[in-house]
Design a protein around this motif. Structure first.
Motif, PDB file in Angstrom:
ATOM      1  N   UNK A  46      -1.801  37.899  13.545  1.00  0.00           N
ATOM      2  CA  UNK A  46      -2.136  36.480  13.647  1.00  0.00           C
ATOM      3  C   UNK A  46      -2.622  35.938  12.305  1.00  0.00           C
ATOM      4  N   UNK A  47      -3.519  36.680  11.650  1.00  0.00           N
ATOM      5  CA  UNK A  47      -4.060  36.237  10.369  1.00  0.00           C
ATOM      6  C   UNK A  47      -2.980  36.170   9.295  1.00  0.00           C
ATOM      7  N   UNK A  48      -2.071  37.131   9.320  1.00  0.00           N
ATOM      8  CA  UNK A  48      -0.997  37.119   8.326  1.00  0.00           C
ATOM      9  C   UNK A  48      -0.069  35.926   8.539  1.00  0.00           C
ATOM     10  N   UNK A  49       0.169  35.543   9.794  1.00  0.00           N
ATOM     11  CA  UNK A  49       0.987  34.356  10.062  1.00  0.00           C
ATOM     12  C   UNK A  49       0.294  33.080   9.587  1.00  0.00           C
ATOM     13  N   UNK A  50      -1.045  33.121   9.525  1.00  0.00           N
ATOM     14  CA  UNK A  50      -1.803  31.969   9.025  1.00  0.00           C
ATOM     15  C   UNK A  50      -1.907  31.968   7.511  1.00  0.00           C
ATOM     16  N   UNK A  51      -1.309  32.968   6.870  1.00  0.00           N
ATOM     17  CA  UNK A  51      -1.322  33.019   5.406  1.00  0.00           C
ATOM     18  C   UNK A  51      -2.414  33.888   4.817  1.00  0.00           C
ATOM     19  N   UNK A  52      -3.215  34.545   5.676  1.00  0.00           N
ATOM     20  CA  UNK A  52      -4.286  35.420   5.190  1.00  0.00           C
ATOM     21  C   UNK A  52      -3.694  36.811   5.031  1.00  0.00           C
ATOM     22  N   UNK A  53      -3.103  37.080   3.881  1.00  0.00           N
ATOM     23  CA  UNK A  53      -2.359  38.323   3.663  1.00  0.00           C
ATOM     24  C   UNK A  53      -2.968  39.216   2.589  1.00  0.00           C
ATOM     25  N   UNK A  54      -3.616  38.630   1.604  1.00  0.00           N
ATOM     26  CA  UNK A  54      -4.102  39.413   0.461  1.00  0.00           C
ATOM     27  C   UNK A  54      -5.100  40.485   0.881  1.00  0.00           C
ATOM     28  N   UNK A  55      -5.964  40.163   1.851  1.00  0.00           N
ATOM     29  CA  UNK A  55      -7.010  41.096   2.256  1.00  0.00           C
ATOM     30  C   UNK A  55      -6.422  42.358   2.901  1.00  0.00           C
ATOM     31  N   UNK A  56      -5.154  42.295   3.366  1.00  0.00           N
ATOM     32  CA  UNK A  56      -4.496  43.453   3.964  1.00  0.00           C
ATOM     33  C   UNK A  56      -3.644  44.225   2.944  1.00  0.00           C
ATOM     34  N   UNK A  57      -3.564  43.730   1.727  1.00  0.00           N
ATOM     35  CA  UNK A  57      -2.677  44.328   0.726  1.00  0.00           C
ATOM     36  C   UNK A  57      -3.455  45.167  -0.277  1.00  0.00           C
ATOM     37  N   UNK A  58      -2.697  45.828  -1.165  1.00  0.00           N
ATOM     38  CA  UNK A  58      -3.331  46.629  -2.216  1.00  0.00           C
ATOM     39  C   UNK A  58      -3.999  45.751  -3.270  1.00  0.00           C
ATOM     40  N   UNK A  59      -3.792  44.438  -3.174  1.00  0.00           N
ATOM     41  CA  UNK A  59      -4.412  43.501  -4.127  1.00  0.00           C
ATOM     42  C   UNK A  59      -5.719  42.912  -3.582  1.00  0.00           C
ATOM     43  N   UNK A  60      -6.162  43.405  -2.432  1.00  0.00           N
ATOM     44  CA  UNK A  60      -7.410  42.899  -1.846  1.00  0.00           C
ATOM     45  C   UNK A  60      -8.584  43.234  -2.765  1.00  0.00           C
ATOM     46  N   UNK A  61      -9.558  42.330  -2.784  1.00  0.00           N
ATOM     47  CA  UNK A  61     -10.774  42.567  -3.574  1.00  0.00           C
ATOM     48  C   UNK A  61     -11.978  42.478  -2.649  1.00  0.00           C
ATOM     49  N   UNK A  62     -12.404  43.627  -2.151  1.00  0.00           N
ATOM     50  CA  UNK A  62     -13.593  43.713  -1.295  1.00  0.00           C
ATOM     51  C   UNK A  62     -14.713  44.431  -2.034  1.00  0.00           C
TER      52      UNK A  62
END
Length: 281
Positions: free
Chosen positions: A190-206
């Motif tokens: 659901x979040x990825x369909x809303x455009x929230x994709x970076x946090x699930x990728x190798x480019x996430x910054x947590x």
């Protein structure tokens, strides 16, 4: 209503002090060290959820990747009694019209009493507000047949002044189906369909959590159940304009798909918004 959050974290990671302080200050979160490589890690998280929801939510996770470093668990348990309960002796089996071609049998509760009710022509629905004993209330919206395509949008965005103008205390005979509903959502999709994709990728910054920028979000799951009966609710076309206490009470029957919202009367914040299409499923 009780709300709790726990951070299950691999002992090899060190959470930043600022993050820990903020989590406790703003979310009253607890931290639980957990080795995700051990099979009991899954059982511990599921047991935590079951305990915090009084056994209503069981096994929200069916597996944990051994490479997992952090699991965030948030639970909400809500149970309220109606301000005026329905009499169980008045509950009868009646028809519920799922659509124009489908009718199912449901246990329909009934009660005569004074409720805030109103009709909103622009949305095409009859509204009934049913209060609970505490600072909580609920609004049920009975949508006109053929207008269920996108009623949620109109109902949610209903201006407060329109709602207040329409809703008046009126004596009605209210009939509501007993129901129990549950569901599970994969929030990642659901979040990825809303455009929230970076946090699930190798480019996430947590890196604000541990200082390690290699962390990423791998899974997000939401599971919920709702039960409504004569006593109250547990965490889930009749025009009534012009009715006075001296008129014969209008019968408002929720015998087709409807929307509902549970909210805090002090803050006006929604606790839960839902749609009931078929009480038998």
């Amino acid at each position: 209503m009780s709300n709790s959050k726990v951070w299950s974290i691999d002992p090899k990671l060190n959470l930043l002090k600022k993050f820990l302080d903020d989590a406790q200050k703003y979310y009253q979160s607890d931290v639980m060290p957990l080795n995700f490589e051990k099979p009991e890690a899954l059982e511990q998280i599921n047991s935590y959820v079951e305990k915090k929801t009084n056994g209503k939510i069981k096994a929200p996770l069916d597996n944990i990747d051994p490479m997992t470093d952090l699991v965030i668990t948030n639970t909400i348990f809500f149970k309220e009694s109606w301000e005026h309960a329905f009499n169980v002796d008045h509950t009868r089996e009646e028809d519920f019209h799922v659509d124009e071609n489908t009718v199912v049998k449901v246990q329909m509760m009934s009660r005569k009493g004074e409720y805030l009710t109103g009709y909103i022509p622009d949305v095409g629905c009859t509204l009934v507000e049913i209060p609970y004993k505490e600072n909580t209330s609920s609004v049920f919206a009975l949508i006109e047949m053929g207008k269920m395509n996108d009623p949620k949008k109109g109902f949610q965005n209903l201006p407060e002044e329109v709602y207040n103008k329409a809703m008046k205390p009126r004596e009605i005979i209210l009939s509501m189906p007993k129901f129990s509903m549950s569901g599970e959502l994969d929030l990642k999709n659901i979040l990825e369909r809303l455009g929230i994709t970076k946090v699930f990728s190798d480019h996430a910054d947590l890196s604000g959590i541990t200082g390690d920028s290699r962390l990423k979000l791998s899974k997000a799951v939401h599971k919920a159940m709702l039960k409504m009966d004569e006593e109250g609710i547990e965490y889930a076309a009749a025009t009534v304009i012009g009715i006075s206490k001296h008129s014969s009470p209008t019968h408002v029957t929720f015998n087709r798909p409807f929307l509902f919202s549970i909210f805090n009367k002090v803050t006006s914040n929604d606790i839960l918004i839902g749609k009931m299409m078929n009480p038998t499923k």
